[in-house]
Design an enzyme around this catalytic site. Structure first.
Site, PDB file in Angstrom:
ATOM      1  CB  CYS A  39      -0.876   0.027   1.047  1.00 17.02           C
ATOM      2  SG  CYS A  39      -1.829  -1.594   1.503  1.00 17.02           S
ATOM      3  CB  CYS A 113      -1.663   9.751   6.433  1.00 25.45           C
ATOM      4  SG  CYS A 113      -1.921   9.144   4.749  1.00 25.45           S
TER       5      CYS A 113
END
Length: 204
Positions: A39, A113
């Site tokens: 990812c 994030c």
């Protein structure tokens, strides 16, 4: 292109705090690594702990990610170390929303994030407890892992539904669940829909 981030994120991205320059020279008491290379997001957090006060006295990190990952982890390190350092218990309780609030927000598609840093921190705390024969102090409410690639648990999914997440796409924006190998997607969707139904019933 216009800068999509707050001035605080920009500052932490351009001048990250407590970043790990040399992993081999940092003698940590606990270390946590989360993420998945597939990812593109990986996060390493290493901590030093004062044994008497149980406060985190140093926090170093390294990430392979975007401005949001850098900025959020830099801010996280500052939050943990300010005012003499958080206790292990206080640090464990930090949520992604706490980090985003201090940053002045993140773009919707970058919220995931801010999750990497707090997960890596909890992994480092867990590692510390195991190294010091205090496994009994590891919180047991972590939940069952649904997405192994991104280490997303059923507890996180439930909490996000309770916080107002209404679609699976939004859940993916927050956690990146099922964006690695994709094997968990059907199971994740089913669980999300179950929590959504319960949430709607409770809301009414």
């Amino acid at each position: 292109m216009d800068w999509l981030y707050s001035d605080t994120v920009k500052s932490h991205f351009q001048n990250p705090h407590n970043i790990m320059e040399d992993e081999s020279s940092f003698k940590d008491d606990g270390k946590g690594l989360v993420g998945n290379p597939q990812c593109g997001d990986m996060m390493l957090v290493a901590i030093k702990v004062d044994k008497e006060s149980r406060k985190i006295k140093d926090f170093k990190w390294k990430t392979y990610g975007c401005a949001s990952a850098v900025g959020s982890t830099s801010m996280l390190s500052e939050m943990v170390l300010e005012n003499g350092g958080m206790t292990l218990e206080q640090a464990w309780q930090i949520k992604p929303q706490d980090i985003m609030d201090r940053l002045g927000g993140l773009p919707q598609h970058k919220i995931h994030c801010s999750v990497l840093g707090d997960k890596a921190l909890r992994a480092a705390i867990t590692d510390y407890y195991r190294r010091t024969d205090q496994a009994d102090k590891i919180p047991t409410d972590k939940g069952k892992v649904i997405c192994n690639c991104l280490n997303v648990t059923d507890t996180e999914i439930r909490e996000l539904v309770e916080d107002g997440v209404k679609t699976f796409n939004e859940l993916q924006e927050r956690t990146k669940i099922a964006t690695g190998c994709g094997k968990c997607k059907d199971k994740a969707i089913k669980l999300f829909e179950e929590y959504l139904k319960v949430g709607v019933k409770v809301g009414h």
